[in-house]
Scaffold this motif. Structure first.
Motif, PDB file in Angstrom:
ATOM      1  N   GLU A  90      -1.115  12.657   9.575  1.00  0.00           N
ATOM      2  CA  GLU A  90      -1.243  11.417   8.548  1.00  0.00           C
ATOM      3  C   GLU A  90      -2.444  11.738   7.942  1.00  0.00           C
ATOM      4  OE1 GLU A  90      -1.013   7.491  10.210  1.00  0.00           O
ATOM      5  OE2 GLU A  90       0.943   7.747  10.781  1.00  0.00           O
ATOM      6  N   ARG A  94      -9.323   7.846   0.616  1.00  0.00           N
ATOM      7  CA  ARG A  94     -10.065   6.507   0.511  1.00  0.00           C
ATOM      8  C   ARG A  94     -10.909   6.663  -0.695  1.00  0.00           C
ATOM      9  NH1 ARG A  94      -9.706   3.356   5.203  1.00  0.00           N
ATOM     10  NH2 ARG A  94      -9.305   4.664   7.065  1.00  0.00           N
ATOM     11  N   GLY A  99     -10.350  -1.621   5.323  1.00  0.00           N
ATOM     12  CA  GLY A  99      -9.741  -1.056   6.716  1.00  0.00           C
ATOM     13  C   GLY A  99     -10.487  -0.804   7.502  1.00  0.00           C
ATOM     14  N   SER A 100     -10.008   0.248   8.377  1.00  0.00           N
ATOM     15  CA  SER A 100     -10.747   0.727   9.516  1.00  0.00           C
ATOM     16  C   SER A 100     -12.243   1.577   9.184  1.00  0.00           C
ATOM     17  CB  SER A 100     -10.065   2.004  10.228  1.00  0.00           C
ATOM     18  OG  SER A 100      -9.731   2.881   9.304  1.00  0.00           O
ATOM     19  N   ASP A 129      -2.536   7.048  17.076  1.00  0.00           N
ATOM     20  CA  ASP A 129      -2.810   7.869  15.910  1.00  0.00           C
ATOM     21  C   ASP A 129      -4.380   8.230  15.878  1.00  0.00           C
ATOM     22  OD1 ASP A 129      -0.391   7.658  15.335  1.00  0.00           O
ATOM     23  OD2 ASP A 129      -0.641   6.323  13.550  1.00  0.00           O
ATOM     24  N   ASP A 175      -6.899   3.075  -0.966  1.00  0.00           N
ATOM     25  CA  ASP A 175      -6.675   4.036  -0.063  1.00  0.00           C
ATOM     26  C   ASP A 175      -5.137   4.237   0.082  1.00  0.00           C
ATOM     27  OD1 ASP A 175      -5.969   2.119   1.872  1.00  0.00           O
ATOM     28  OD2 ASP A 175      -7.989   1.889   2.694  1.00  0.00           O
ATOM     29  N   LYS A 177      -1.926   6.325   2.629  1.00  0.00           N
ATOM     30  CA  LYS A 177      -1.647   7.429   3.749  1.00  0.00           C
ATOM     31  C   LYS A 177      -0.466   8.328   3.204  1.00  0.00           C
ATOM     32  CE  LYS A 177       1.233   6.806   6.753  1.00  0.00           C
ATOM     33  NZ  LYS A 177       2.794   7.112   6.974  1.00  0.00           N
ATOM     34  N   ASN A 201       2.118   1.701   2.794  1.00  0.00           N
ATOM     35  CA  ASN A 201       0.963   2.505   3.382  1.00  0.00           C
ATOM     36  C   ASN A 201       0.143   2.928   2.334  1.00  0.00           C
ATOM     37  OD1 ASN A 201       2.777   4.198   1.669  1.00  0.00           O
ATOM     38  ND2 ASN A 201       3.881   4.802   3.610  1.00  0.00           N
ATOM     39  N   CYS A 202      -0.325   1.888   1.229  1.00  0.00           N
ATOM     40  CA  CYS A 202      -1.233   2.210   0.400  1.00  0.00           C
ATOM     41  C   CYS A 202      -2.072   0.678   0.281  1.00  0.00           C
ATOM     42  CB  CYS A 202      -0.859   2.073  -1.034  1.00  0.00           C
ATOM     43  SG  CYS A 202       0.171   3.754  -1.197  1.00  0.00           S
ATOM     44  N   ARG A 203      -3.339   0.598   0.170  1.00  0.00           N
ATOM     45  CA  ARG A 203      -4.159  -0.433  -0.386  1.00  0.00           C
ATOM     46  C   ARG A 203      -4.009  -0.540  -1.853  1.00  0.00           C
ATOM     47  NH1 ARG A 203      -7.103   0.522   4.811  1.00  0.00           N
ATOM     48  NH2 ARG A 203      -6.458  -1.347   6.080  1.00  0.00           N
TER      49      ARG A 203
HETATM   50  P1  TMP Z   1      -6.864   2.218   7.768  1.00  0.00           P
HETATM   51  O1  TMP Z   1      -8.062   1.593   6.827  1.00  0.00           O
HETATM   52  O2  TMP Z   1      -6.408   1.131   8.589  1.00  0.00           O
HETATM   53  O3  TMP Z   1      -7.353   3.461   8.379  1.00  0.00           O
HETATM   54  O4  TMP Z   1      -5.765   2.469   6.696  1.00  0.00           O
HETATM   55  C1  TMP Z   1      -5.950   3.515   5.643  1.00  0.00           C
HETATM   56  C2  TMP Z   1      -4.836   3.704   4.689  1.00  0.00           C
HETATM   57  O5  TMP Z   1      -3.761   4.497   5.543  1.00  0.00           O
HETATM   58  C3  TMP Z   1      -4.135   2.077   4.404  1.00  0.00           C
HETATM   59  O6  TMP Z   1      -3.780   2.327   3.027  1.00  0.00           O
HETATM   60  C4  TMP Z   1      -2.828   2.095   5.253  1.00  0.00           C
HETATM   61  C5  TMP Z   1      -2.539   3.565   5.523  1.00  0.00           C
HETATM   62  N1  TMP Z   1      -1.977   3.630   6.972  1.00  0.00           N
HETATM   63  C6  TMP Z   1      -0.577   3.838   7.343  1.00  0.00           C
HETATM   64  O7  TMP Z   1      -0.107   3.838   6.285  1.00  0.00           O
HETATM   65  N2  TMP Z   1      -0.450   3.980   8.425  1.00  0.00           N
HETATM   66  C7  TMP Z   1      -1.105   4.064   9.614  1.00  0.00           C
HETATM   67  O8  TMP Z   1      -0.770   4.086  10.463  1.00  0.00           O
HETATM   68  C8  TMP Z   1      -2.619   3.766   9.402  1.00  0.00           C
HETATM   69  C9  TMP Z   1      -3.662   3.647  10.406  1.00  0.00           C
HETATM   70  C10 TMP Z   1      -3.101   3.559   7.768  1.00  0.00           C
END
Ligand code: TMP
Length: 254
Positions: A90, A94, A99-100, A129, A175, A177, A201-203
């Protein structure tokens, strides 16, 4: 309709064998999961909207020369894509701390990054992951150095293009993915963008109010999840003609 062979059922999508060799069908569900499936729920109409948004973005990216697996949308919840060998990585890009990243470094959400940061994670639900670097990727053979270079260069182009596209409709691309796959054509192999690009899968933050318009609303029980997904589609000018009242779409055919 003939029964189709199901290849795989994921958290948000079901993958079926396509009508021709080398094709598969992605069926977008309303099911939502977060925190590695520790939280699950339903976002009504999400599958229909994500199918549209991903179609829109993959088509636009194709227009600027980014190779993608996307072929065409089949119906409200399904799209035909090329069958690729998914690279088990993945790629997260960013532009703003959230998030994380915010959690890991104790940084306030919303801090703009001086330059975009790319992170890589190994796709493994059992292992949650884990974050990995180039050394792990090449040593364990998940991708070769040239494949990784290609993925990174495509990722930067995708980020530049999408940041501009969303800014134009009043949305900050915080951000997102990406996933890539190997597409085999005769003896030639190309790295192509795969999976989906959507508010799952986006912010996305509203540029004026910083309001969240993505799956964080589901993750953090903020409410207004369906409306946020619809608003992203509306700003992109792709809400289904029948409007948000017709978001359920056809039932899953197996
Ligand atoms: P995170 O801040 O949780 O690491 O996520 C970063 C970006 O990636 C956020 O836009 C969500 C996306 N993401 C996924 O699509 N799938 C995932 O398993 C994770 C951990 C994040």
């Amino acid at each position: 309709m003939a029964r189709r062979r199901q290849i795989f059922e994921g958290k948000a999508k079901v993958i079926f064998e396509g009508p021709e060799p080398g094709t598969i069908v992605q069926h977008f569900k309303d099911d939502a999961s977060a925190f590695n499936a520790k939280k699950i729920g339903t976002i009504t109409g999400k599958g229909v909207i994500n199918n549209r948004i991903s179609e829109h973005l993959m088509t636009k990216l194709g227009d600027i020369g980014i190779p993608t697996h996307f072929m065409r949308r089949l119906n409200m919840r399904e799209q035909l894509v090329r069958e690729v060998e998914i690279i088990p990585i993945e790629v997260v890009v960013r532009n703003i701390v959230a998030g994380s990243l915010a959690k890991r470094f104790g940084m306030p959400e919303g801090t703009p990054l001086p330059r975009s940061i790319i992170e890589t994670y190994y796709k493994s639900s059992e292992l949650d992951d884990p974050m990995i670097n180039e050394e792990h990727i090449t040593a364990f053979g998940w991708a070769t150095p040239p494949e990784l270079d290609e993925m990174m260069s495509l990722t930067l182009r995708i980020n530049d293009f999408m940041s501009g596209l969303f800014l134009g409709v009043g949305i900050r691309l915080v951000d997102f993915k990406l996933e890539f796959g190997r597409l085999w054509e005769d003896d030639q192999m190309r790295i192509v963008l795969a999976d989906e690009i959507s508010p799952d899968n986006c912010r996305f933050w509203d540029t004026k109010t910083d309001e969240k318009m993505d799956k964080d609303r589901f993750r953090d029980d903020m409410g207004g999840v369906e409306e946020a997904y619809q608003e992203v589609a509306r700003r992109l000018g792709i809400l289904p003609e029948s409007g948000p009242t017709d978001m359920k779409g056809p039932e899953l055919m197996q």
